[in-house]
Every structure is written in structure tokens, then in C-alpha cells.
Design a protein around this motif. Structure first.
Motif, PDB file in Angstrom:
ATOM      1  N   LEU A 151       0.821  -1.204   0.000  1.00 10.43           N
ATOM      2  CA  LEU A 151       0.000   0.000   0.000  1.00 10.43           C
ATOM      3  C   LEU A 151       0.862   1.263   0.000  1.00 10.43           C
ATOM      4  O   LEU A 151       0.529   2.251  -0.660  1.00 10.43           O
ATOM      5  N   CYS A 152       1.970   1.226   0.736  1.00  8.14           N
ATOM      6  CA  CYS A 152       2.899   2.367   0.722  1.00  8.14           C
ATOM      7  C   CYS A 152       3.421   2.608  -0.691  1.00  8.14           C
ATOM      8  O   CYS A 152       3.476   3.751  -1.167  1.00  8.14           O
ATOM      9  N   GLU A 153       3.804   1.528  -1.370  1.00  9.47           N
ATOM     10  CA  GLU A 153       4.307   1.672  -2.737  1.00  9.47           C
ATOM     11  C   GLU A 153       3.204   2.173  -3.668  1.00  9.47           C
ATOM     12  O   GLU A 153       3.457   2.995  -4.560  1.00  9.47           O
ATOM     13  N   HIS A 171       0.750   4.180  -2.952  1.00 13.58           N
ATOM     14  CA  HIS A 171       0.611   5.632  -2.747  1.00 13.58           C
ATOM     15  C   HIS A 171       1.737   6.397  -3.469  1.00 13.58           C
ATOM     16  O   HIS A 171       1.489   7.435  -4.103  1.00 13.58           O
ATOM     17  N   GLN A 172       2.944   5.869  -3.375  1.00 17.05           N
ATOM     18  CA  GLN A 172       4.079   6.524  -4.038  1.00 17.05           C
ATOM     19  C   GLN A 172       3.888   6.553  -5.550  1.00 17.05           C
ATOM     20  O   GLN A 172       4.112   7.579  -6.204  1.00 17.05           O
ATOM     21  N   ARG A 203       1.043   6.292  -7.228  1.00 12.72           N
ATOM     22  CA  ARG A 203      -0.082   7.169  -7.577  1.00 12.72           C
ATOM     23  C   ARG A 203       0.337   8.634  -7.522  1.00 12.72           C
ATOM     24  O   ARG A 203      -0.104   9.456  -8.334  1.00 12.72           O
ATOM     25  N   GLY A 204       1.205   8.955  -6.555  1.00 12.39           N
ATOM     26  CA  GLY A 204       1.696  10.316  -6.446  1.00 12.39           C
ATOM     27  C   GLY A 204       2.516  10.747  -7.653  1.00 12.39           C
ATOM     28  O   GLY A 204       2.664  11.947  -7.923  1.00 12.39           O
ATOM     29  N   GLN A 215      -4.010   2.559   5.982  1.00 15.78           N
ATOM     30  CA  GLN A 215      -3.044   2.843   4.924  1.00 15.78           C
ATOM     31  C   GLN A 215      -3.690   2.835   3.537  1.00 15.78           C
ATOM     32  O   GLN A 215      -3.127   3.382   2.590  1.00 15.78           O
ATOM     33  N   GLY A 225      -6.311   4.493   2.614  1.00 15.90           N
ATOM     34  CA  GLY A 225      -6.538   5.904   2.325  1.00 15.90           C
ATOM     35  C   GLY A 225      -7.453   6.114   1.139  1.00 15.90           C
ATOM     36  O   GLY A 225      -8.527   5.511   1.024  1.00 15.90           O
ATOM     37  N   ASP A 226      -6.995   6.966   0.201  1.00 11.85           N
ATOM     38  CA  ASP A 226      -7.821   7.304  -0.958  1.00 11.85           C
ATOM     39  C   ASP A 226      -7.424   6.533  -2.219  1.00 11.85           C
ATOM     40  O   ASP A 226      -7.755   6.946  -3.333  1.00 11.85           O
ATOM     41  N   LEU A 227      -6.738   5.415  -2.035  1.00 12.83           N
ATOM     42  CA  LEU A 227      -6.358   4.622  -3.206  1.00 12.83           C
ATOM     43  C   LEU A 227      -7.613   4.071  -3.890  1.00 12.83           C
ATOM     44  O   LEU A 227      -8.508   3.543  -3.217  1.00 12.83           O
TER      45      LEU A 227
END
Length: 390
Positions: free
Chosen positions: A44-46, A48-49, A51-52, A73, A75-77
Motif C-alpha cells: 500500500l505504501c508503494e 501511494h508513491q 499514484r503520487g 493505509q 486511504g484514498d487509493l
């Protein structure tokens, strides 16, 4: 004018196959040794990165198992809604494969790929859904634990006393473009468990007394580190062999490397699956093509064996295909001769068979199968697997 080298000839079909492979999505695997080490959280951390950075990434299916940190974690994914399947008056939720293929994102995140899908799903296991996604040209980031790797099934049971029912074939892991090991000290994992970050309070003591025993976790952690190291070694060796083969092609009929692997079975082999796992691991270490060979004698013909033996044989052949073996059926009343002829004509250098429990009185009528096979196996390494007593 130079004469074309037959070794370098390529047919139009070869080129089309190359183009099809180039269309496949890329696969990244997060590999852990137990629940709670942080595989899903890191995926999930990856996500977000990525998507950013403007990447079109969606969550195909995430298993939070009620863990607050993991759920937060997300979030808004963006998520593809799960598919609901009614089975025996129970509503089951599964990843919606069709919706993902229709959405066609650049990357999809899939958790728990060893999971068994609900009856009525297109595929039996979630990893097969992932293969369909990859075939559609969509990249996948996924996760599973080492105890679900098929070829380690027997080893995990011996080390932990636990038989894992849901497995992922080794071929799935081998086709990964990137494998990330999520490692955590056993003591730290115990701290996470006891603080309620993995299971609810009513399950903590039970987990500590069973799967989460220190010896079990240490054995599984070692398996993860060893598996990743062996994968890296086999890929490095394969690249070296390919480079040497390009520089100096081998004679026709002889492939590069240390030769191929062959597993032999019969319709009545009680531990054929153990032999397959051994063959899969050996072929993986050698980065070699491998076969499951079954010799159909008159006694082994479909008209002679019973329905249960036929069912077991079919199951073994299906498992061999999932593990990446080429399944070969030979017809002969002379199994040793048939096996050795196939082995020598297909560059087999490693042969795996099980130790027979043949009664002693049968030896009065001639040499047992294994002894005859060893007599004819010059130049081929034979591994005889001795099964533990049930």
C-alpha cells in the motif's frame, strides 16, 4: 556468401511468440514468512508513491484481516469493488477479475494470491486470476508467504508440523520480475502479535502456542532468505549460461547448462506429489526445463487401472503442469528402456524416482525396477527419494 547456422534459425511462429511475451504485464512479489510482517502495508505504501507520480494504479483486492494500521493505509487509493458470490446461503467476496480487465489500469495490487476462490469463480486460485491479468498486459504487485510455495510444502510440514493446503506453484514466483523480501525479527513479530496488531486479543495465546512458536517462525524466516538467495543465484547462472551459449553454441540436440530434470511416476505412486516438489526445486536451482514422465504399460492402461488410480494420476499431471513441468506419457511394456530412451534423446541429466516398497518375494522373478534403472543410467544422475513412514 555465408551459410546460415541451423542453430540460429527462427520461424515466424518464434517471432510471434516473442511478441506475445512482450505484451505480458510485469510481476512484482512481496514475500514474507508469516502473517503480520508487513507485506500488505508495504504494498500500500508503494501504491501511494506510484499514484503520487501519476501512475494509474488500483487495488484489486486487499486483505486487512481487521488490522487498523493496514486499513488506514488504504486511504484514498482507488479500489475495484469486490464481486459477491452466493454459495450455500453465504455471501462470499472475491476479487472481480472481469472488472479489472475491463478497467485496464497500468498496475493492480493483489493480496493473498494463494487464496482459494469461491465455487463458481473462473479460476480455482487467486494466483490464476493474477496470471490472467498479466496476460492482458496489466502489471501486478502482489504478496504471499513462503509457506504457500508448492515445492516447500513437505519441508514446511516437517519444520513446523503444519500442512499448508493453499499453495502457489514455483513457476509463479520464478516469472516475477522483482521479488521483495519483507523481513522482521521473530522477537519483533511476537511483540506485534502480543500488542494486538496481528490478531484480536482472544486469538493471541492460541497463535503463540501454535503457528507463532519461535522455532516455527525461525524456520520459515530462514526458508524465505534461502529461497530468495537461490532465485538470485539461478537467474545469475542462467544469464551466464546464455552468454556462453551465444558465444559458443552447443552441438545440435545438446542444450546449455547442466541438463534437464525428469520425474518418473506411475498411476499408483502414493507420494507422486512429493516427487514433483523435489523435481520442481531441483529444476529451479539448476534453472532447467523439466518433465514428468509416466509410462503406460498394458497393466497401466486406462482399461486396467481403477477409477481412483485414474483420478490420482490426473491430479498429479495437473499439479505437474502448474509447477512448470512438461507432462509426457510414454506407451511401452518395457518402462526402463522407454524412460532411458526418452532421457537420452531429451538431454536429461537428472532423474528422480521414489524408493519402491516392492515385497522381497517379487525379486525371485528378476531385478526390481529401481535396480534395472540404475544399471542403464550411465551419465545420468539418479536421485532416489526415500519417503518417511506414514
Amino acid at each position: 556468401m555465408s551459410t546460415p547456422n541451423p542453430e540460429n534459425k527462427r520461424t515466424p511462429e518464434d517471432f510471434l511468440e516473442l511478441l506475445e511475451r512482450m505484451k505480458l504485464g510485469r510481476l512484482k512479489v512481496y514475500l514474507g514468512y508469516a502473517a503480520g510482517v508487513g507485506k500488505t502495508y508495504q504494498m500500500l505504501c508503494e501504491a501511494h508513491q506510484l499514484r503520487g507520480r501519476g501512475v494509474d494504479i488500483v487495488l484489486g483486492l486487499i486483505e486487512t484481516h481487521g488490522r487498523f494500521d493496514t486499513a488506514a493505509q488504504i486511504g484514498d487509493l482507488p479500489e475495484v469493488p469486490v464481486k459477491k458470490i452466493e454459495y450455500r446461503n453465504i455471501t462470499l467476496e472475491e476479487m472481480d477479475l472481469d472488472a479489472i480487465l475491463a478497467r485496464k489500469p497500468h498496475i493492480v495490487v493483489v493480496d493473498e494470491v494463494a487464496h482459494t476462490n469461491a465455487p463458481g469463480s473462473k479460476n480455482k486460485r487467486r494466483y490464476q486470476d493474477v496470471l490472467d491479468i498479466l496476460a492482458a498486459g496489466i502489471n501486478v504487485i502482489c504478496a504471499f508467504n513462503i509457506q504457500h510455495l508448492e515445492s516447500l510444502n513437505d519441508l514446511v510440514e516437517r519444520a513446523t508440523g503444519i500442512r499448508v493446503r493453499e499453495t502457489v506453484p514455483d513457476l509463479f514466483l520464478k516469472q516475477a520480475d522483482q521479488v521483495v523480501t519483507i523481513d522482521l525479527a521473530v522477537e519483533d513479530l511476537h511483540d506485534r502479535l502480543q500488542s494486538g496488531k496481528i490478531y484480536t486479543p482472544d486469538k493471541i495465546n492460541w497463535a503463540m502456542e501454535h503457528f507463532f512458536q519461535s522455532d516455527n517462525l525461525s524456520a520459515l524466516r530462514e526458508l524465505v532468505l534461502r529461497e530468495v538467495a537461490e532465485n538470485l543465484d539461478s537467474k545469475s547462472e542462467a544469464e551466464t549460461v546464455q552468454a556462453e551459449h551465444k558465444a559458443k553454441p552447443h552441438p545440435a540436440g545438446i542444450g546449455p547448462g547442466v541438463g534437464r530434470v525428469m520425474v518418473c511416476t506411475t498411476s499408483r505412486s502414493p507420494r507422486a506429489k512429493t516427487l514433483l516438489r523435489r523435481g520442481s526445486r531441483m529444476a529451479g536451482r539448476l534453472n532447467a526445463h523439466w518433465y514428468l514422465v509416466y509410462v503406460e504399460t498394458r497393466q497401466e492402461s486406462p482399461l486396467q487401472i481403477d477409477s481412483e488410480a485414474m483420478r490420482q494420476l490426473t491430479e498429479v499431471m495437473n499439479m505437474a503442469g502448474e509447477l512448470g513441468a512438461e507432462v509426457v506419457r510414454l506407451k511401452s511394456d518395457h518402462p526402463v528402456a522407454a524412460i532411458m530412451e526418452f532421457a537420452r534423446s531429451h538431454n536429461v541429466r537428472h532423474l528422480i524416482v521414489g524408493r519402491s516398497k516392492q515385497p522381497g518375494w517379487k525379486r525371485w522373478f528378476g531385478k526390481p525396477f529401481l535396480e534395472r534403472l540404475l544399471d542403464k543410467s550411465d551419465g545420468i544422475d539418479v536421485t532416489v527419494v526415500a519417503f518417511d513412514e506414514e
